[in-house]
Design a protein around this motif. Sequence first.
Motif, PDB file in Angstrom:
ATOM      1  N   UNK A 131       0.849  -1.196   0.000  1.00  0.00           N
ATOM      2  CA  UNK A 131       0.000   0.000   0.000  1.00  0.00           C
ATOM      3  C   UNK A 131       0.885   1.248   0.000  1.00  0.00           C
ATOM      4  N   UNK A 132       0.365   2.358   0.473  1.00  0.00           N
ATOM      5  CA  UNK A 132       1.117   3.606   0.442  1.00  0.00           C
ATOM      6  C   UNK A 132       1.813   3.928   1.743  1.00  0.00           C
ATOM      7  N   UNK A 133       2.348   2.909   2.427  1.00  0.00           N
ATOM      8  CA  UNK A 133       3.006   3.132   3.717  1.00  0.00           C
ATOM      9  C   UNK A 133       4.132   4.154   3.617  1.00  0.00           C
ATOM     10  N   UNK A 134       5.039   3.980   2.662  1.00  0.00           N
ATOM     11  CA  UNK A 134       6.175   4.898   2.552  1.00  0.00           C
ATOM     12  C   UNK A 134       5.728   6.308   2.171  1.00  0.00           C
ATOM     13  N   UNK A 135       4.738   6.391   1.293  1.00  0.00           N
ATOM     14  CA  UNK A 135       4.231   7.697   0.886  1.00  0.00           C
ATOM     15  C   UNK A 135       3.585   8.428   2.065  1.00  0.00           C
ATOM     16  N   UNK A 136       2.895   7.664   2.924  1.00  0.00           N
ATOM     17  CA  UNK A 136       2.245   8.276   4.088  1.00  0.00           C
ATOM     18  C   UNK A 136       3.277   8.812   5.071  1.00  0.00           C
ATOM     19  N   UNK A 137       4.416   8.115   5.169  1.00  0.00           N
ATOM     20  CA  UNK A 137       5.496   8.577   6.054  1.00  0.00           C
ATOM     21  C   UNK A 137       6.067   9.892   5.528  1.00  0.00           C
ATOM     22  N   UNK A 138       6.347   9.941   4.241  1.00  0.00           N
ATOM     23  CA  UNK A 138       6.929  11.146   3.642  1.00  0.00           C
ATOM     24  C   UNK A 138       5.966  12.330   3.732  1.00  0.00           C
ATOM     25  N   UNK A 139       4.687  12.062   3.540  1.00  0.00           N
ATOM     26  CA  UNK A 139       3.690  13.123   3.646  1.00  0.00           C
ATOM     27  C   UNK A 139       3.635  13.649   5.078  1.00  0.00           C
ATOM     28  N   UNK A 140       3.698  12.729   6.033  1.00  0.00           N
ATOM     29  CA  UNK A 140       3.671  13.126   7.441  1.00  0.00           C
ATOM     30  C   UNK A 140       4.876  13.990   7.775  1.00  0.00           C
ATOM     31  N   UNK A 141       6.056  13.581   7.303  1.00  0.00           N
ATOM     32  CA  UNK A 141       7.277  14.336   7.570  1.00  0.00           C
ATOM     33  C   UNK A 141       7.172  15.733   6.971  1.00  0.00           C
ATOM     34  N   UNK A 142       6.656  15.816   5.753  1.00  0.00           N
ATOM     35  CA  UNK A 142       6.533  17.111   5.085  1.00  0.00           C
ATOM     36  C   UNK A 142       5.567  18.034   5.819  1.00  0.00           C
ATOM     37  N   UNK A 143       4.490  17.462   6.350  1.00  0.00           N
ATOM     38  CA  UNK A 143       3.455  18.267   6.986  1.00  0.00           C
ATOM     39  C   UNK A 143       3.726  18.556   8.461  1.00  0.00           C
ATOM     40  N   UNK A 144       4.273  17.576   9.166  1.00  0.00           N
ATOM     41  CA  UNK A 144       4.411  17.686  10.621  1.00  0.00           C
ATOM     42  C   UNK A 144       5.846  17.947  11.085  1.00  0.00           C
ATOM     43  N   UNK A 145       6.815  17.394  10.386  1.00  0.00           N
ATOM     44  CA  UNK A 145       8.201  17.407  10.863  1.00  0.00           C
ATOM     45  C   UNK A 145       8.978  18.623  10.371  1.00  0.00           C
ATOM     46  N   UNK A 146       8.921  18.868   9.078  1.00  0.00           N
ATOM     47  CA  UNK A 146       9.783  19.871   8.448  1.00  0.00           C
ATOM     48  C   UNK A 146       9.507  21.290   8.927  1.00  0.00           C
ATOM     49  N   UNK A 147       8.333  21.526   9.495  1.00  0.00           N
ATOM     50  CA  UNK A 147       7.946  22.878   9.889  1.00  0.00           C
ATOM     51  C   UNK A 147       8.252  23.177  11.362  1.00  0.00           C
ATOM     52  N   UNK A 148       8.815  22.186  12.077  1.00  0.00           N
ATOM     53  CA  UNK A 148       9.032  22.345  13.515  1.00  0.00           C
ATOM     54  C   UNK A 148      10.509  22.146  13.860  1.00  0.00           C
ATOM     55  N   UNK A 149      11.181  23.221  14.245  1.00  0.00           N
ATOM     56  CA  UNK A 149      12.593  23.125  14.599  1.00  0.00           C
ATOM     57  C   UNK A 149      12.787  22.306  15.866  1.00  0.00           C
ATOM     58  N   UNK A 150      11.848  22.427  16.831  1.00  0.00           N
ATOM     59  CA  UNK A 150      11.993  21.678  18.079  1.00  0.00           C
ATOM     60  C   UNK A 150      11.945  20.174  17.835  1.00  0.00           C
ATOM     61  N   UNK A 151      11.142  19.757  16.844  1.00  0.00           N
ATOM     62  CA  UNK A 151      11.085  18.334  16.493  1.00  0.00           C
ATOM     63  C   UNK A 151      12.383  17.906  15.821  1.00  0.00           C
ATOM     64  N   UNK A 152      12.883  18.731  14.916  1.00  0.00           N
ATOM     65  CA  UNK A 152      14.105  18.394  14.195  1.00  0.00           C
ATOM     66  C   UNK A 152      15.298  18.286  15.134  1.00  0.00           C
ATOM     67  N   UNK A 153      15.283  19.068  16.219  1.00  0.00           N
ATOM     68  CA  UNK A 153      16.380  19.008  17.192  1.00  0.00           C
ATOM     69  C   UNK A 153      16.242  17.839  18.151  1.00  0.00           C
TER      70      UNK A 153
END
Length: 372
Positions: free
Chosen positions: A152-174
Motif C-alpha cells: 500500500x502507500x506506507x512509505x508515501x504516508x510517512x513522507x507526507x507526514x514528515x513534510x506536513x508535521x516534521x519539516x515545519x518544527x525546529x523543536x522536532x528536528x532538534x
Amino acid sequence: MLSSTLSLEDNQVVVSNVIVSIFISSTVASIIYYVFKPALLHNKTSGSRIKVTEENIARDGIKNNDNGDPNEYGEGEFLLSLIIPAYNEEDRLPQMLKHTIKYLTESKHDICHLCYQALGIDVMNSSDGNDNGGHLFNPPFQILIVDDGSSDGTQQSIKYFIAEEYSKRKDIQESVAVKVLALETNSGKGAAVKAGMLRCNSKLALMLDADGATEISSLDRLLGEMARSQNKVKVIFGSRAHLEETSKAERSFVRTLLMNAFHFFVKILIGGHIQDTQCGFKLFHGEVVKIMFGNLHLSRWAFDTELIVIAERCEIKISEVGVEWQEIDGSKLNTGKIALLFASAGMLRDMICVRLCYAFNFWKLKTAKFHE
C-alpha cells in the motif's frame, strides 16, 4: 496351483508393506520438514539475501563532545533508536508517529536523563543553556521505520507526514531523526525488526509496533527498570500480563484457550520467567543488540521466543515490566477461529524448531557469552 497362489499372496503382502513403508516415510519426512521449515527459510532469507534500501528522510544524528561541538568520530550515533516494523500501515502509522514524536519532543530532557540513568552515564543538568539541552547527542532520538514489503502507500504516508508535521518544527528536528528501511519483499516481523536493529547506531534501542497499541510513555517504566538494575539487566520486555484478567471478559473462549495453550508451551519449550513474550514493546541495551539480533533466525511472529533462548545462552539478563496497552483496530493477524488455530500451530512449530536447532547445534551462536 497352491504354490502359485501362495506366491501371489506373498507378492501382495510385499507390495502392501512397501506402500505402508512409503506412507510412513513420507509422513515422517513431512513432519520433519514442517518442524524445521523455519530453519530452511532462514537459509533463504538471512543476512544479505534480504534486499534492503535505506533513506534518511529527516536529519542524521551528530554526537557532541564535552564542549557541545560536533564530534566527527560519533557522527550518526543516537542515544535512543525506536525500531518500528510496518507492513501495510498507511492508515495507522501516521497517527502513531505523530503521538510518538510529540512525546519525544515534549519530554526530551526527562527521557534523556532516564536513558543516561539506564546506561549508568553521569551527565550535567539538561537546563545548562546549551542549544542541545546539554545532551551528548543531537538529536538524541532516532525513529527507524522498517517497511516490510508493503503493497500500500506506507512509505508515501510517512513522507507526507514528515513534510506536513516534521519539516515545519525546529523543536522536532532538534529532537528526532527519521529514517526508513524498505525490504524488497514481505519477510516477516522478525526479519523487519532484525534489519532495523542491526542498522541502528544507538546506545539504546526500543522495538515498538506501528499500531501504537502500547502507550509510548510506558518507555519511562522500561528505562526505570534498567536503571534500577544498575546496568545489570540489558533487555526489558514490556508486558500485558497484568491486563489478562480484565481482558478475559472481552475475549472468546477459543482465543482464551489458545492463549493459555501458547503460554503453557512457552514455559515448557522456552522456559524463563517472562510471562508475556509477544508484547511488541521491548528495550535493548546497545551492548547486546548485535549479539541478540545477529544470532536471530526466526523471521515471523515467534521470533520473540528465540530472543529469550539467545539471551539465556549468552547469559544476558532479561526483566519484564507492565505497560499500558489497548487493542487497536486494523490488526494484520487474522482473528478468525480457524486462522488463529493455524497461527498458533505455526508458532508452536517455530518454538519446537528453535529448541531442536539449538539443542543439536544446527544453529550456533556467533557469540557464546555476553561479557560486561
